[in-house]
Enzyme design. Structure first.
Site, PDB file in Angstrom:
ATOM      1  N   SER A   1       0.667  -0.941  -0.265  1.00 13.47           N
ATOM      2  CA  SER A   1       0.003   0.438   0.141  1.00 13.47           C
ATOM      3  C   SER A   1       1.122   1.508   0.547  1.00 13.47           C
ATOM      4  O   SER A   1       1.590   1.444  -0.916  1.00 13.47           O
ATOM      5  CB  SER A   1      -0.549   0.156   0.858  1.00 13.47           C
ATOM      6  OG  SER A   1      -1.903   0.849   0.857  1.00 13.47           O
TER       7      SER A   1
ATOM      8  N   HIS B   1      -6.263  -6.672  -1.763  1.00 15.92           N
ATOM      9  CA  HIS B   1      -5.566  -5.476  -0.609  1.00 15.92           C
ATOM     10  C   HIS B   1      -4.482  -6.412  -0.428  1.00 15.92           C
ATOM     11  O   HIS B   1      -3.789  -6.530   0.576  1.00 15.92           O
ATOM     12  CB  HIS B   1      -5.559  -3.911  -0.028  1.00 15.92           C
ATOM     13  CG  HIS B   1      -4.693  -3.244  -0.027  1.00 15.92           C
ATOM     14  ND1 HIS B   1      -4.304  -2.619  -1.251  1.00 15.92           N
ATOM     15  CD2 HIS B   1      -4.835  -2.123   0.709  1.00 15.92           C
ATOM     16  CE1 HIS B   1      -3.564  -0.903  -0.606  1.00 15.92           C
ATOM     17  NE2 HIS B   1      -3.813  -1.019   0.199  1.00 15.92           N
TER      18      HIS B   1
ATOM     19  N   ASP C   1      -8.701  -5.530  -6.009  1.00 16.72           N
ATOM     20  CA  ASP C   1      -8.123  -4.013  -5.267  1.00 16.72           C
ATOM     21  C   ASP C   1      -8.080  -2.974  -5.427  1.00 16.72           C
ATOM     22  O   ASP C   1      -7.968  -2.391  -6.819  1.00 16.72           O
ATOM     23  CB  ASP C   1      -7.000  -4.204  -4.103  1.00 16.72           C
ATOM     24  CG  ASP C   1      -6.295  -3.112  -3.601  1.00 16.72           C
ATOM     25  OD1 ASP C   1      -6.856  -2.425  -2.861  1.00 16.72           O
ATOM     26  OD2 ASP C   1      -5.289  -2.612  -3.729  1.00 16.72           O
TER      27      ASP C   1
END
Length: 493
Positions: free
Chosen positions: A175, A462, A437
């Site tokens: 991320s 994710h 995601d």
């Protein structure tokens, strides 16, 4: 992207559900929906992996400023073989979770490659407090550039003190830390040999309506009617919010903590965003193997939410939407829902390290205002929600930090100019992303060059490739982990 949100009573400005994907439980940005209430269960890992402290510079870009502070880090030497590489897991917008020193795909790679494993907590998150408080004046020292310089200084000093200067260092992150992993290799190629930049949103953008477009597609992949029903429910709620006579019923339907009051568009937007956030969070982390972090609610999946939305016995789509909210409240042990925007502003402007948004909310939203944007607005017609447009998001920058809409746009442009956005040029960086995601829309999903490969994993969410492997993993997820290992093996020869 995820970060600890248990002390954020009702923040959720972006499902910037970002975050170390795993270095801290859900959250980046993470305060949307009810995951903001989630508490990471106490970790016995703390006892196994001692908290260590590194003397870090406050301002790397001002030689006249000699101030320092203590930055938290962890070490796992279990797999290290003399002459082996050094793996550095980068912390993100929440506390560094020592569970990652015990489990995760990177440790599987470390065992095979004889690597020493380090994890450095991001400045201003967790226990890494560079300043006395979180005043806007102090937050000027919070940026991705300062964080990269922290990594560079940490790597340099650790190399010298531990005799690791000539070892090959590999950066890992998911991320926002995935972006940092890529940018660390980009900006400090003499210090980091390769990077695994998972679910990394490398392109900054003020308005990110594509996030909710992916949410629509991800819900539809389970059941074509699911996002249509969500849209009907959301539209119904938006209409009812225009009539104060409905407020008493809405208060009961969604079990609000106090009678609903809508005095401005910000009030209605906050409520609508919070309820939409339940779907956003579940989609973002759908079926990810996150239980080892102490994360609650991993059993609530897209299949579960779409099952509720398709259950006609619950009533019309609006009633099913309310049932989803109650399910999430029960899952996260939330007694009632505080949808007061004024309470949210109060919490987000509290500058104390003991404040309700100090777990990461105040800091991460500052970074969105001063660097990234990433505002998941309802400005696209091709998504299921209504009522929280870009203006609602950007106004918070002015309210919380005195950053204007024009300044946000300029900051985002500078970020892309500095790092290159989608046009990043470097070598030995792999970019894994999952098709479910929503963040993949801002990431690298096709090879840039042979030395900047993408690994696009159909059907995963994710940071899925970062989590520990399990028997029910999709074959393409297992193949992705294997491909990343083969790249590391080649790059470390």
């Amino acid at each position: 992207m995820a970060f600890q949100t248990h002390d954020l009573p009702l923040c959720k400005v972006l499902v910037v559900c970002f975050g170390l994907c795993g270095l801290a439980p859900v959250g980046e940005g993470r305060f949307r929906g009810f995951r903001k209430f989630e508490v990471v269960q106490g970790s016995n890992q703390e006892a196994v992996f001692e908290e260590l402290w590194f003397t870090q510079k406050l301002d790397h870009f001002n030689g006249a400023d000699s101030r320092v502070w203590k930055q938290r880090y962890f070490v796992n030497e279990a797999f290290y073989k003399p002459g082996g590489p050094v793996f550095l897991m980068i912390g993100g917008e929440g506390p560094a979770n020592p569970a990652w020193m015990k489990e995760g795909a990177w440790l599987t790679y470390a065992e095979k490659l004889g690597a020493l494993c380090l994890m450095l907590e991001h400045r201003f998150y967790g226990k890494s407090h560079p300043t006395a408080d979180l005043s806007t004046d102090n937050l000027r020292f919070l940026s991705s550039r300062q964080a990269l310089a922290d990594l560079a200084h940490f790597r340099t000093v650790m190399g010298e003190t531990r005799g690791l200067t000539n070892r090959k260092w590999v950066a890992f992150g998911g991320s926002y830390p995935g972006s940092l992993a890529a940018w660390f290799r980009l900006k400090y190629p003499h210090l980091v040999h390769a990077s695994v930049a998972t679910s990394a949103p490398v392109f900054a953008t003020v308005n990110f309506p594509e996030y909710l477009e992916v949410v629509w597609r991800s819900l539809a992949s389970e059941n074509a009617d699911c996002p249509v029903l969500v849209k009907k429910a959301s539209d119904t709620l938006v209409e009812r919010l225009k009539d104060p006579k409905t407020f008493e019923n809405i208060t009961k339907d969604f079990n609000l903590c106090s009678p609903l009051q809508i005095q401005s568009e910000m009030d209605s937007a906050y409520l609508l965003e919070m309820l939409a956030g339940n779907f956003m969070d579940v989609v973002q982390y759908n079926e990810d193997n996150r239980g080892f972090e102490g994360v609650v609610g991993t059993n609530v999946t897209i299949k579960v939410l779409c099952g509720v939305m398709s259950d006609a016995s619950l009533g019309d789509p609006y009633a099913r939407y309310a049932a989803v909210a109650r399910l999430m409240m029960e899952t996260f042990s939330v007694k009632c829902l505080d949808t007061s925007f004024s309470n949210y502003v109060r919490d987000m402007t509290n500058t104390s390290w003991d404040g309700p948004a100090a777990g990461g909310g105040r800091q991460w939203v500052y970074q969105t205002c001063s660097e990234f944007g990433f505002y998941q607005s309802t400005d696209s017609p091709n998504q299921p929600f209504s009522g929280f447009p870009l203006g609602y998001q950007v106004k918070q920058c002015a309210s919380f930090y005195n950053i204007s809409a024009e300044e946000v746009a300029e900051a985002v442009a500078q970020t892309n100019e500095y790092y290159g956005g989608y046009e990043i040029r470097s070598s030995r960086i792999v970019f894994p992303n999952g098709s479910i995601d929503p963040w993949h829309a801002l990431g690298i999903t096709q090879d840039i060059t042979a030395e900047l490969p993408a690994v696009f994993i159909k059907g995963t969410a994710h940071c899925a490739n970062m989590y520990p492997a399990r028997s029910q993993d999709l074959p393409q997820l297992s193949e992705a982990r294997d491909r990343i290992f083969l790249l590391l093996q080649r790059w470390l020869k």
